[in-house]
Write an enzyme that holds these catalytic residues in place. Sequence first.
Site, PDB file in Angstrom:
ATOM      1  N   ARG A  62     -15.104  12.493   7.227  1.00  0.00           N
ATOM      2  CA  ARG A  62     -13.861  13.214   7.528  1.00  0.00           C
ATOM      3  C   ARG A  62     -13.548  14.223   6.428  1.00  0.00           C
ATOM      4  O   ARG A  62     -13.079  15.322   6.700  1.00  0.00           O
ATOM      5  CB  ARG A  62     -12.706  12.224   7.686  1.00  0.00           C
ATOM      6  N   SER A  88      -7.927   3.852   8.981  1.00  0.00           N
ATOM      7  CA  SER A  88      -8.586   3.773   7.681  1.00  0.00           C
ATOM      8  C   SER A  88      -7.798   2.866   6.736  1.00  0.00           C
ATOM      9  O   SER A  88      -8.350   1.943   6.118  1.00  0.00           O
ATOM     10  CB  SER A  88      -8.708   5.183   7.094  1.00  0.00           C
ATOM     11  N   LYS A 118      -8.755  -1.654   6.004  1.00  0.00           N
ATOM     12  CA  LYS A 118      -9.018  -2.208   4.670  1.00  0.00           C
ATOM     13  C   LYS A 118      -8.004  -3.289   4.323  1.00  0.00           C
ATOM     14  O   LYS A 118      -8.355  -4.332   3.752  1.00  0.00           O
ATOM     15  CB  LYS A 118      -8.978  -1.086   3.626  1.00  0.00           C
ATOM     16  N   HIS A 149       0.853  -1.191   0.000  1.00  0.00           N
ATOM     17  CA  HIS A 149       0.000   0.000   0.000  1.00  0.00           C
ATOM     18  C   HIS A 149       0.881   1.230   0.000  1.00  0.00           C
ATOM     19  O   HIS A 149       1.854   1.301   0.746  1.00  0.00           O
ATOM     20  CB  HIS A 149      -0.918   0.027   1.228  1.00  0.00           C
ATOM     21  N   ASP A 205     -15.335   2.273   7.411  1.00  0.00           N
ATOM     22  CA  ASP A 205     -14.348   3.205   6.850  1.00  0.00           C
ATOM     23  C   ASP A 205     -14.945   4.062   5.750  1.00  0.00           C
ATOM     24  O   ASP A 205     -14.648   5.252   5.660  1.00  0.00           O
ATOM     25  CB  ASP A 205     -13.140   2.443   6.310  1.00  0.00           C
TER      26      ASP A 205
END
Lengths: 434, 434
Positions: B168, B183, B187, B82, B161
């Site tokens: 947000r 967050s 995931k 990620h 999320d």
Amino acid sequence: MRAVDIIIKKRDGGTLGREEIGFFVTGVTDGTLPDYQASALLMAILVRGMSTEETAWLTDAMVHSGERVDLSGIPGAKVDKHSTGGVGDKTSLILAPLAAACGLVVPMMSGRGLGHTGGTLDKLEAIPGFRVQLSLEEMKAALVAVGCAMIGQTAQIAPADKILYALRDVTGTVESIPLISASIMSKKIAEGIDALVLDVKTGSGAFMKTEADSRRLAESLVSIGNASGVRTEAIITAMDVPLGRAVGNALEVIECFEVLKGRGPADLTDVSVELTARMLVLGGVASDRAGAAQQVRKAIASGEGLERFRRIIERQGGDPRVADDYARLPSAPERHAITAARSGFVTRLDAESVGRASVSLGAGRDRVADAVDPAVGIIIKATVGDAVREGDPILELHYRDPAKLQQAIGRASEAIGIGDTRPAARPLIVGEVH
Amino acid sequence: MRAVDIIIKKRDGGTLGREEIGFFVTGVTDGTLPDYQASALLMAILVRGMSTEETAWLTDAMVHSGERVDLSGIPGAKVDKHSTGGVGDKTSLILAPLAAACGLVVPMMSGRGLGHTGGTLDKLEAIPGFRVQLSLEEMKAALVAVGCAMIGQTAQIAPADKILYALRDVTGTVESIPLISASIMSKKIAEGIDALVLDVKTGSGAFMKTEADSRRLAESLVSIGNASGVRTEAIITAMDVPLGRAVGNALEVIECFEVLKGRGPADLTDVSVELTARMLVLGGVASDRAGAAQQVRKAIASGEGLERFRRIIERQGGDPRVADDYARLPSAPERHAITAARSGFVTRLDAESVGRASVSLGAGRDRVADAVDPAVGIIIKATVGDAVREGDPILELHYRDPAKLQQAIGRASEAIGIGDTRPAARPLIVGEVH
């Protein structure tokens, strides 16, 4: 202008501009600003604070979210009082008729009780027939006729405050001096008054627990009022012990009549006279505080204050005979005495616990939608400084429902402290802010 | 449990308990917690922070707001990567086929571009026919068949999320390391992976502008991953200048093919190899990083990586011939060169400005609902450290709409700095966190 940019600015400790604050209040009022953005901004304001200028702009925007009442057609100085709320705090019902009797015009808009503190509207509604929901036109007519109107907030007054107040209550954003100040002052400024005397409570039974916080709030309120053209001053009064000897709506109404008859408890009488005297000076009908206080005490001694209260009650649809015949007021069917567990001196009678016990009996409400029982409440038989013997009554609970009594006994018992030495007397008025 | 009490606790700097955090996330997910309370709590969290333990609980509650995918039936180590997002950051499209070619299983769920940064899904969709919306069953079948699936987040993955992220975005509560960490990691943990390599970007074109903030975020992410049983490590890489030479969806896809053919730019190739090598070690198919890097470079040299990418594309409905015939990819009809205003060295090529210029051309989106043009984008002809003569092209804008070009030219021009001396070379990988 984007709401999220305003939120981020305040979140990061910035100072908001007048337009940004106006954008926020307008959006809240007309519903174009979603409540999730409003609550995020309220939290950012609570944590980061607001400057004096920002608070004044917020107040001004909230005033202009509705109507600023025009009372200029009514002769005389329009003066009101506001208290930040306490237990047994019933001065409004005493000083409004006294101030009117002394020549002021008193357009008083009040609220209802919530939590452990009582509310003026609930007390007035204990008087059979008394209507607090007057229109602005009815209010003006009452001001002309009897010099006073004691009513609930109309829909035209600071509608932004209604929305923000409800939101703050459920989002942990109540305890902010700028937000509290803007909420109080927007409603008072919108009433159309010339001058305002504030009674900022301090202590365990008050919203502000410390004298420093109470002073900060008083200074914030006074500065906003004066900046808006409303001559404003504040006294800071102790609220560790309930004010007077009665807590609960009808019981407090009776105590107000007693003060107006010259036989009320000293603490309540003194604070009421002090507040009324300050109203007279600010309103220009007296030149100094000592002379004003004398004038107020004369209005008690002569019965003019009581007579004015009868006329106010009658004007608003209530039964004025209650002033002389307390049996016409609702009363609770049962009594229960909480007695001294030992001999000694009462050293503590915690205002918040007494207030909560009274709410348990049904005299107040935990939630806005709860109903109130006007008859129930608590009479204080012995207060801080009094000598008691084991078994002497300290609190007399006036109740209807035995189940509620049980809960109230627990809370009321927690309020009481008895020790071996008489505690030093403490002044009731602990400060003032001009 | 009352939401307002949880808000007040965090507002006053307290530490929330596991049950309180669970109550909040469950309420957000099933809609019983109003969004105005959620946003007030988010703001309190942003300002007051969260402990490592609180952040882990928040992540765990968000994972359990949906399904944690079970990939245990598929043989092999399941490893993902990620990136926190940058400009020209296309490593996912390179390392996923390389890692699969080296024996890992890569279940990659990605997002779309927002603001100045691009998104993997948008890039993949530049390939004609490529489907990113696979079901979990289709994803599992793809993992078995080709060792990799590159898809969008399914509705089962961390639904809390989705709600919190949207909230947000509009309430000024994005920039919080605990909230960002929860967050991202909720995931990734829900994907069912065994290990995860993170690429935390730092610099003017990254979400975290300073190395200190990037390190704090990396440490938070790594600690959550490891606490949840996902072997996690992070590298911190510079994002002051775009990564590689292409920005824009189809242009970036072409650059990925070039890297897989062994002729991509050095910076992009190096970071891709580094990330893939770490995936191999964490996944247990290589014992040390140097050997793993060799293995990855071999997969490039042999063409196995490229071949694996063709198979992934085909498996997900795309046209694998694009790898060899770039004319099958969408391309913009027009070109405009931004040239050097003077001779010297390129000292600055600001990633954020290049990213914003690319968004102006239509390659990205300012709002979630905006459409993306796969063909447009920017080719970097000269980057930081290169010598240029006045009039040499620095950025080549691939555009469709002349009006959009004008806006892009302004932003792109701001990106460029030219000076007299060659700037010192700066490392791309600036740190790592285990």
